[in-house]
Design an enzyme around this catalytic site. Structure first.
Site, PDB file in Angstrom:
ATOM      1  N   CYS A   1     -48.169  22.345  58.449  1.00 22.17           N
ATOM      2  CA  CYS A   1     -48.812  21.252  59.187  1.00 22.17           C
ATOM      3  C   CYS A   1     -49.674  20.357  58.304  1.00 22.17           C
ATOM      4  O   CYS A   1     -50.275  19.391  58.791  1.00 22.17           O
ATOM      5  CB  CYS A   1     -49.671  21.817  60.320  1.00 22.17           C
ATOM      6  SG  CYS A   1     -51.112  22.755  59.751  1.00 22.17           S
ATOM      7  N   TYR A   2     -49.771  20.627  57.009  1.00 21.87           N
ATOM      8  CA  TYR A   2     -50.629  19.833  56.123  1.00 21.87           C
ATOM      9  C   TYR A   2     -49.932  18.559  55.675  1.00 21.87           C
ATOM     10  O   TYR A   2     -48.825  18.604  55.164  1.00 21.87           O
ATOM     11  CB  TYR A   2     -51.019  20.640  54.879  1.00 21.87           C
ATOM     12  CG  TYR A   2     -51.920  21.816  55.120  1.00 21.87           C
ATOM     13  CD1 TYR A   2     -52.642  21.962  56.310  1.00 21.87           C
ATOM     14  CD2 TYR A   2     -52.057  22.799  54.155  1.00 21.87           C
ATOM     15  CE1 TYR A   2     -53.462  23.052  56.514  1.00 21.87           C
ATOM     16  CE2 TYR A   2     -52.879  23.895  54.348  1.00 21.87           C
ATOM     17  CZ  TYR A   2     -53.578  24.017  55.530  1.00 21.87           C
ATOM     18  OH  TYR A   2     -54.383  25.116  55.719  1.00 21.87           O
ATOM     19  N   ALA A   3     -50.519  17.378  55.767  1.00 22.29           N
ATOM     20  CA  ALA A   3     -51.803  17.204  56.437  1.00 22.29           C
ATOM     21  C   ALA A   3     -51.608  16.175  57.556  1.00 22.29           C
ATOM     22  O   ALA A   3     -51.738  14.982  57.332  1.00 22.29           O
ATOM     23  CB  ALA A   3     -52.870  16.730  55.459  1.00 22.29           C
TER      24      ALA A   3
ATOM     25  N   GLY B   1     -46.255  18.363  56.647  1.00 21.51           N
ATOM     26  CA  GLY B   1     -45.115  18.574  55.768  1.00 21.51           C
ATOM     27  C   GLY B   1     -45.270  17.938  54.408  1.00 21.51           C
ATOM     28  O   GLY B   1     -44.527  18.271  53.477  1.00 21.51           O
TER      29      GLY B   1
ATOM     30  N   HIS C   1     -56.248  28.405  54.618  1.00 21.79           N
ATOM     31  CA  HIS C   1     -56.955  27.313  55.299  1.00 21.79           C
ATOM     32  C   HIS C   1     -55.949  26.494  56.085  1.00 21.79           C
ATOM     33  O   HIS C   1     -54.791  26.460  55.760  1.00 21.79           O
ATOM     34  CB  HIS C   1     -57.656  26.393  54.302  1.00 21.79           C
ATOM     35  CG  HIS C   1     -58.791  27.096  53.598  1.00 21.79           C
ATOM     36  ND1 HIS C   1     -59.985  27.368  54.195  1.00 21.79           N
ATOM     37  CD2 HIS C   1     -58.873  27.619  52.353  1.00 21.79           C
ATOM     38  CE1 HIS C   1     -60.785  27.982  53.336  1.00 21.79           C
ATOM     39  NE2 HIS C   1     -60.127  28.144  52.217  1.00 21.79           N
TER      40      HIS C   1
END
Length: 223
Positions: free
Chosen positions: A40-42, A52, A223
């Site tokens: 899911c970044y960012a 992605g 994270h």
């Protein structure tokens, strides 16, 4: 430097490719091993509202540096990708078998690799039975597409329950499941103070800086 992890959260979004490559090169040259990202970044940084970008950048970096994959370990996560722009946190992909299968296939393609060394459940998904999540992770571990399994943003009792469910299903034992928890408390100033518990022998990275999406924990700290 096996007890450290380089977080690549904003590589490919806020941090441009040239700078990201330079940081990655310096980290590996200094002996760094673990690189941490998530599918899911960012999303909060990108106009599409989807993540992605970090995984894709890491894939390009690895493709341009033959042999480096053998020197690093990759950690990525599933569970927090928004279903549509602006839908997080109310509506995210979650940890169903369908979501994990699709996310893992996408992460492998983006990263240009055939396996992920540490695969995290990015946050607890109370709408999906733990049996379904554990069975799906176990299936991919048995297939060799993921190595260690991590749980992030889980209450400690949920981590223990996951262990019990997984052991009961025979899909993984405690030594194979490298899990930890990070809990959050909000004081009068509304500051977020994480505390991290890591399993024995796990590389860890800790941070007291609040993140725009839930932070996590343990091997190395996610994270």
């Amino acid at each position: 430097m096996t007890n450290l992890a380089l977080g690549a959260m904003e590589y490919g979004s806020r941090i441009d490719e040239q700078t990201s490559f330079r940081l990655l090169d310096a980290y590996v040259d200094a002996g760094g091993e673990w690189i941490d990202t998530a599918n899911c970044y960012a999303f909060w940084q990108h106009p599409s509202g989807h993540g992605g970008q970090s995984e894709e950048l890491l894939g390009r970096w690895l493709a341009q540096r033959p042999g480096v994959r053998d020197r690093v370990k990759l950690a990525t996560k599933v569970g927090c990708e928004p279903l549509w722009p602006g839908s997080y946190p109310e509506h995210a992909e979650g940890l169903s078998a369908k979501a994990i299968d699709a996310a893992l296939e996408t992460s492998l393609r983006r990263l240009c690799v055939d396996h992920i060394d540490l695969y995290w459940a990015h946050r607890d998904d109370r709408a999906t039975p733990l049996e379904e999540t554990a069975t799906t992770f176990g299936k991919h571990a048995a297939a060799g597409t993921i190595g260690r399994i991590g749980l992030s943003n889980y209450a400690l009792w949920r981590v223990e329950r996951f262990h019990g469910v997984a052991a009961g299903l025979g899909v993984m034992g405690r030594p194979r499941c490298n899990c930890g928890t990070r809990t959050y408390s909000r004081g009068p100033s509304s500051a977020t103070t994480p505390t991290t518990t890591a399993s024995a022998g796990s590389p860890t990275r800790s941070s007291t800086t609040p993140r725009p999406i839930p932070s996590s924990s343990s091997s190395p700290t996610a994270h």
